[in-house]
Write a protein that holds these residues in place. Structure first.
Motif, PDB file in Angstrom:
ATOM      1  N   LEU A 237       0.999  -1.500   0.054  1.00  0.00           N
ATOM      2  CA  LEU A 237      -0.051   0.105  -0.006  1.00  0.00           C
ATOM      3  C   LEU A 237       0.919   1.410   0.015  1.00  0.00           C
ATOM      4  O   LEU A 237       0.543   2.148  -0.960  1.00  0.00           O
ATOM      5  CB  LEU A 237      -0.815   0.106   1.178  1.00  0.00           C
ATOM      6  CG  LEU A 237      -1.834   1.136   1.295  1.00  0.00           C
ATOM      7  CD1 LEU A 237      -2.737   1.175   0.244  1.00  0.00           C
ATOM      8  CD2 LEU A 237      -2.814   0.785   2.590  1.00  0.00           C
ATOM      9  N   LEU A 238       2.022   1.094   0.866  1.00  0.00           N
ATOM     10  CA  LEU A 238       2.591   2.438   0.909  1.00  0.00           C
ATOM     11  C   LEU A 238       3.615   2.608  -0.781  1.00  0.00           C
ATOM     12  O   LEU A 238       3.514   3.595  -0.966  1.00  0.00           O
ATOM     13  CB  LEU A 238       4.037   2.260   1.766  1.00  0.00           C
ATOM     14  CG  LEU A 238       3.274   2.290   3.391  1.00  0.00           C
ATOM     15  CD1 LEU A 238       4.665   1.792   4.432  1.00  0.00           C
ATOM     16  CD2 LEU A 238       2.892   3.592   3.581  1.00  0.00           C
ATOM     17  N   TRP A 239       3.778   1.448  -1.308  1.00  0.00           N
ATOM     18  CA  TRP A 239       4.382   1.371  -2.599  1.00  0.00           C
ATOM     19  C   TRP A 239       3.437   2.153  -3.516  1.00  0.00           C
ATOM     20  O   TRP A 239       3.731   2.937  -4.223  1.00  0.00           O
ATOM     21  CB  TRP A 239       4.817   0.175  -2.804  1.00  0.00           C
ATOM     22  CG  TRP A 239       5.465   0.255  -4.339  1.00  0.00           C
ATOM     23  CD1 TRP A 239       4.667  -0.032  -5.297  1.00  0.00           C
ATOM     24  CD2 TRP A 239       6.799   0.304  -4.796  1.00  0.00           C
ATOM     25  NE1 TRP A 239       5.452  -0.171  -6.637  1.00  0.00           N
ATOM     26  CE2 TRP A 239       6.811  -0.037  -6.286  1.00  0.00           C
ATOM     27  CE3 TRP A 239       8.001   0.338  -3.967  1.00  0.00           C
ATOM     28  CZ2 TRP A 239       7.929   0.099  -6.786  1.00  0.00           C
ATOM     29  CZ3 TRP A 239       9.192   0.325  -4.766  1.00  0.00           C
ATOM     30  CH2 TRP A 239       9.125   0.251  -6.273  1.00  0.00           C
ATOM     31  N   ALA A 240       2.361   1.794  -3.138  1.00  0.00           N
ATOM     32  CA  ALA A 240       1.207   2.074  -4.338  1.00  0.00           C
ATOM     33  C   ALA A 240       1.112   3.613  -4.138  1.00  0.00           C
ATOM     34  O   ALA A 240       0.726   4.515  -5.209  1.00  0.00           O
ATOM     35  CB  ALA A 240      -0.020   1.447  -4.077  1.00  0.00           C
ATOM     36  N   HIS A 241       1.046   4.200  -2.926  1.00  0.00           N
ATOM     37  CA  HIS A 241       0.926   5.635  -2.797  1.00  0.00           C
ATOM     38  C   HIS A 241       1.901   6.399  -3.552  1.00  0.00           C
ATOM     39  O   HIS A 241       1.913   7.516  -3.903  1.00  0.00           O
ATOM     40  CB  HIS A 241       0.849   6.213  -1.417  1.00  0.00           C
ATOM     41  CG  HIS A 241      -0.479   5.808  -0.601  1.00  0.00           C
ATOM     42  ND1 HIS A 241      -1.558   6.521  -0.771  1.00  0.00           N
ATOM     43  CD2 HIS A 241      -1.112   5.081   0.160  1.00  0.00           C
ATOM     44  CE1 HIS A 241      -2.831   6.244  -0.321  1.00  0.00           C
ATOM     45  NE2 HIS A 241      -2.261   5.223   0.450  1.00  0.00           N
ATOM     46  N   GLN A 242       3.025   5.723  -3.325  1.00  0.00           N
ATOM     47  CA  GLN A 242       4.420   6.521  -3.993  1.00  0.00           C
ATOM     48  C   GLN A 242       4.671   6.413  -5.623  1.00  0.00           C
ATOM     49  O   GLN A 242       4.968   7.295  -6.323  1.00  0.00           O
ATOM     50  CB  GLN A 242       5.643   6.071  -3.134  1.00  0.00           C
ATOM     51  CG  GLN A 242       5.677   6.434  -1.755  1.00  0.00           C
ATOM     52  CD  GLN A 242       6.935   5.963  -1.264  1.00  0.00           C
ATOM     53  OE1 GLN A 242       7.995   6.773  -1.278  1.00  0.00           O
ATOM     54  NE2 GLN A 242       7.053   4.932  -0.552  1.00  0.00           N
TER      55      GLN A 242
END
Length: 332
Positions: A237-242
């Motif tokens: 999820l953190l990767w997706a936001h970035q």
């Protein structure tokens, strides 16, 4: 026997009926990783308040205590109809507390859980009120950093034109403060991952455009029923936001005008400079796109040439009479 401060974050029944800093606890109304919120009675002014008690370990960090005091004072100084007023902030028995207006109603999280995706007009009304509160905070150099449905309180409005009155809460406890306490050590992230801006994840400096991103995530959920990014684990999820582009809102709500997708894409841009400069600018663009208006916020203008005196196009000359038109064999 447990230390006195342990009671503040214990079972809900532990504090009911107890008196803390001039407030009598009535019942628990919310709980998070760093604080518990109670409905309480202000014994000095005989009014009901929301009393937030922070985790005892936060009070033991001198830097956090200083920033908490400063930011609570800034939040209390903001007089805005869509920000929950802060009455008092202080420390008692080694525990930090904030007393705020008690807002009867439900938060946006509960509203979405009960009703699902909202009509576009309702979502836009709620977004406009939250945006107004955020921009007011930004004018006081206060960035919220944790805009999420649980921090948006929805109370009954005044009339049919204003069916809900929205309050934004949780000022005075910003994530910048919490990052100074060790709560952001490796493997632990302070904040709500569904709505966190890319620059918060990477530890870059943040400003009001961080709240633009989070507000856009919330607005997306109010209309789609889910946040823009959904992944199986926190790291994904953190990767997706970035790095991942947000899915088009119209894929989940085909009834919404196609122009809304471009507005959401800009508000959810990975780089702050590519986003709207303010939350209200984002909501204004959203409303214009949802109504089918053009880039300037107005629907396409229909011009009647007769009204403005422009010459009308000439009428083409009539064709030959029916009897004079050639007939081609086989044509029909």
């Amino acid at each position: 026997m447990a230390p006195e401060s342990d009671l503040y974050t214990g079972r809900p029944s532990d504090l009911v009926g107890r008196r803390i800093a001039g407030y009598r606890i009535e019942r628990e109304i919310g709980r998070g990783g760093m604080a518990v919120v109670y409905r309480a009675r202000d014994l000095r002014l005989e009014r009901t308040v929301a009393l937030k008690l922070l985790a005892p370990e936060l009070a033991r960090n001198d830097t956090f205590r200083q920033r908490f005091t400063h930011e609570s004072r800034v939040a209390a100084a903001i007089d805005h109809p869509h920000i929950v007023p802060v009455f008092e902030a202080g420390e008692t028995d080694g525990v930090l507390y904030i007393a705020m207006r008690y807002v009867a109603g439900r938060d946006l999280r509960a509203l979405l859980d009960q009703e699902g995706p909202l009509p576009v007009a309702t979502a836009a009304r709620i977004a406009a009120q939250v945006a107004s509160a955020l921009d007011a905070a930004h004018e006081h150099d206060l960035v919220h950093r944790d805009v999420k449905p649980g921090n948006v309180l929805v109370a009954p409005g005044t009339d049919s034109d204003h069916p809900e009155h929205v309050y934004l809460t949780d000022f005075g406890l910003t994530k910048k403060s919490l990052s100074l306490t060790g709560f952001t050590t490796v493997g632990q992230f302070v904040g709500t991952l569904d709505y966190v801006a890319p620059e918060q994840i990477s530890g870059r400096p943040v400003d009001g455009r961080c709240d633009v991103y989070s507000l856009a995530c919330v607005v997306y959920e109010t209309m789609a029923g889910t946040p823009p990014f959904q992944r199986d684990d926190d790291m994904a999820l953190l990767w997706a936001h970035q790095y991942d582009p947000p899915p088009a809102l119209t894929e989940r709500r085909p009834d919404i005008a196609a122009g809304v997708d471009a507005v959401m894409a800009k508000a959810l841009a990975k780089i702050p400079d590519d986003r709207y400069d303010s939350c209200l600018a984002f909501v204004a663009a959203l409303r214009a796109a949802a109504s089918g208006a053009g880039p300037g916020g107005h629907p396409p203008t229909q011009v009647d040439l007769r009204v403005i005196g422009a010459p009308e196009p000439p009428t083409p000359p009539p064709g030959p009479p029916e009897w004079a038109r050639p007939v081609f064999p086989g044509a029909g």
